[in-house]
Design an enzyme around this catalytic site. Sequence first.
Site, short mmCIF file in Angstrom:
data_model
loop_
_atom_site.label_atom_id
_atom_site.label_comp_id
_atom_site.label_asym_id
_atom_site.label_seq_id
_atom_site.Cartn_x
_atom_site.Cartn_y
_atom_site.Cartn_z
N TYR A 180 -41.64 78.68 41.30
CA TYR A 180 -41.21 79.88 42.01
C TYR A 180 -39.90 80.38 41.43
CZ TYR A 180 -44.96 79.44 45.43
OH TYR A 180 -46.19 79.40 46.03
N ARG A 228 -37.32 71.70 48.52
CA ARG A 228 -38.70 71.54 48.03
C ARG A 228 -38.60 71.33 46.53
NH1 ARG A 228 -43.39 69.81 48.48
NH2 ARG A 228 -45.19 71.13 48.95
N GLY A 339 -50.18 68.86 54.73
CA GLY A 339 -50.33 70.31 54.74
C GLY A 339 -51.69 70.66 55.29
N CYS A 370 -57.70 78.51 53.66
CA CYS A 370 -56.23 78.59 53.70
C CYS A 370 -55.72 79.50 52.59
CB CYS A 370 -55.61 77.19 53.65
SG CYS A 370 -56.23 76.10 52.34
N ALA A 413 -73.80 73.84 60.07
CA ALA A 413 -73.80 74.96 61.03
C ALA A 413 -74.41 74.54 62.36
CB ALA A 413 -74.54 76.16 60.45
N GLU A 432 -84.13 68.41 63.84
CA GLU A 432 -83.97 68.36 62.39
C GLU A 432 -85.28 67.92 61.74
OE1 GLU A 432 -83.28 68.15 58.56
OE2 GLU A 432 -81.92 69.16 59.95
N LYS A 450 -66.53 64.31 45.11
CA LYS A 450 -66.83 65.02 46.35
C LYS A 450 -66.68 64.09 47.57
CE LYS A 450 -68.03 68.80 46.40
NZ LYS A 450 -69.31 69.45 46.13
#
Length: 666
Positions: A180, A228, A339, A370, A413, A432, A450
Amino acid sequence: MRKNKLFETIKIGKVEIKNKIAMAPMGAFGLISDDGAFNQRAIDYYVERAKGGTGLIITSIVKVENEIDKTIMPAFPCATGNPAKFIQTSSELTERVHAYGTKIFLQLTMGFGRSGSPILMAKQPVSASAIPNYWDPSVTCRELSTQEVEKIVKKFGEAAKIAKASGYDGIEVHAVHEGYLLDQFTLAIFNKRTDKYGGDLRGRLTLPIEILHEIKKNAGQDFPVGLRYSIKSCIKDWRQGGLPGEDYEEKGRNLEEGLEAAKILEEAGYDELNTDVGTYDAWYWSHPPIYQKHGLYLPFTEQLKKVVKIPVIVAGKLDTPGIGEKALENNQADMISLGRGLLADAYWPRKVLLGQEDRIRPCIGCHDGCLGRAFENKPLSCAVNPATGRERYYEIKPTYNPKNIMVIGGGLAGMEVARIAKMRGHNVTIYEKTNDLGGHVIAGSKPDFKLDDKRLLKWYKNEMKVLDVNLIMNMQVTEEMIDTLMPGVVVIATGSKEVMLNKVPGINKEKVATASEVLNGKATGQNVIMVGGGLVGCETALWLAKQGKTVTIVEAFSDIVSSGKPIPHMNKIMLIDLLKINKVEKITSTALLEVTDEGAVIINDKFGKSEIKADTVVLAVGFKSERELFYKMNGKIADLYIVGDANNAANIMNAIWTGNEIGLNI
C-alpha cells in the site's frame, strides 16, 4: 482441564486484552455512510464479533485524508472528512463493543498509491515515485511532493485525536504491508526519492516513524500504536509473485531486511506488529486462497519473534483452532488474527471455548463473498455466511407458523434451507436421490488443495445431525410423490448436471470422462486433454498434474479461468501460476471438434485444425440446471421455491445464499 493459550490475557502497550484472538482488519465495503463514517451495518458487524468472544477488533482501513490519495466515496471511511459524524457513530460502536469486554483499535491508512484499483480511485494515483499502477500499468502514478507527505503525516495526528475521542483503545497504522501507499515508501523497488523519505532502509522508514511520533504527540504516549507489517514481499518481478517453495530472487523486502526493519520500527516506539507476507504483486500471499496452506505465515513470524519483544500478531488461515494454539505454544506469535474466519463464523472464539469446534463454520478461501465483492462494487459479506455485514436483516427468528417443508436435494443449497428453517422451528425433511449429501462439492473437494471445501461439507453434515433434520436418502422424488405427501412447502434443490457435448463425434468413447467422474475416482491415462479452462477444468487439471500426469487444457475463450462468474483476483493468479509451475499446457481460443482413438481433433477461432494425442479426454465445459421437477410442480403449489444450481448453475456462494434467503423467509 488445561486452559487453552488462546484465552490467556495479553497487553499491547498498557491496554489489556482478554484473550489472544484478534479480528484482522478487512475493508468494510458497503458499511460506510456517504460522509465517511461507519454506518449502522458496520456497528452491527463489529458488535457481532465482540459477542462471539473476540478479544481485539481491528477495524477496516480508515483514511486520514481523501484529497491527495483520493478514492470514490463512500468506498472507505475517512476520519477527518466529517469528524463530528465519525465520532458519533464510532462512539456507539466502541461503547457496544466494550460492553462485551472486547477492545477495539482503529486502523488508519495513508492510502493506496499504485495499488489503487481504477474503479475505486477518483483521480490519478499517487506514490512515493513515478511508478506504474498495479492494475493498469499504462497509468503512471504521480510522485508525491515532500510537502504533501508532511501534510498527510499531520492528518494522522488529527485522525488520532478523533480516534481517541471516539473511544477506540488504540490505533493500528496501515501499513508497511502489502505494497500500500505507506509501504511504497519503505520498499526500494518503488521508492526512488532523494528527499528525507528516500535512500537507504532507515531513510525509507522515516515516514512510518514520523507517523508514529505524530500520533503519539496527539493521542498521548500511553495510547497504543501498532503497525500492519509484511515481513517479506514475495515479489518475483513487477506484477508477479513467487509461489510457496519456488526459488526466485526477491525484488521487494526480503526476510533479512524485514527482520532489520522490524527492529528499527520497534526501537522507534511501535507497540505491536500485526504481521503477514506479500504485496499486491504477490496477492495470493496477502489474501491466501484455498490453494495456500493453513498457517502459511508462521515460519516467518517465528523468525520475527527472535528479534523483537513487542507483541507479534499473525494471521494467515489460522481458523483451525489447533493451528492457532500451537503457534502460541511454539512462540511463533503472541496473538492470532482471524479475518475471513470471523466472517464465516463470528462465534469462533466462543465455540472454541465451549469445546464446540465441530460447529465452527469454516472459511473456504474463495473470496467470493468478501474481497471479491469489493471489485464488483458490492457490500462486504461472506460466501458461507450471508449474514455477515447484514446481521440485523439476516437474523434467524423463530417462526410462529411451523410448516412441513419438503427439500428435494441434499446439496449445499438444500442443506442450507433445511438448516435455517429447522433452526426457526419448521419441520424439515431432505430427500436425496443418492446415498450421500453434498452434490457437486463431494467431487469438488477431492483434491488435496480443496481441504476447506471438504471441511465445509463435513460441517453441513454435522449440522444436519445436530439439528436432527430428517434425511431420506436414495430417494428420487416424483410429481406423484409430492401430490401424495402434500407438504406445506416444497423446495427444489435438485442441483445441476455436467454438460456433455453430445454432438461431438466420438464423445461416447470409453476414453472420455467428466471432471466429476475423474475426481470421484475414474482412472485416466498419462496424457490428458482437459476440455474447458474454467475453474473446474483448471482445478482438475492441476490435481492431475500434481499426480504426474501430462495435461493440456483446451479452452474456447481467449484465456483460462475467464468463463463463468469472475474468479477473485488472488485466487485466479495463484491458480494460473500453479498451473504454469506444474507444467500444464493451455491452448486457448480453441474448441473440441472430435474425439479419436489417438486423442482429439481441435479447431481454433481461425478455423485451423490440429490433432492432440491423449489417453483420456476430460470434459469440464459447465453445468446445466436440473429443473424438470420444478417445471412439473410450478403453478400447482403456492409455496414452491427453487434454489442453488437448480435455479442457476453457479458456485458455492450462490447455493448457500439462495438457500439461506428461502430458509429465513418461509
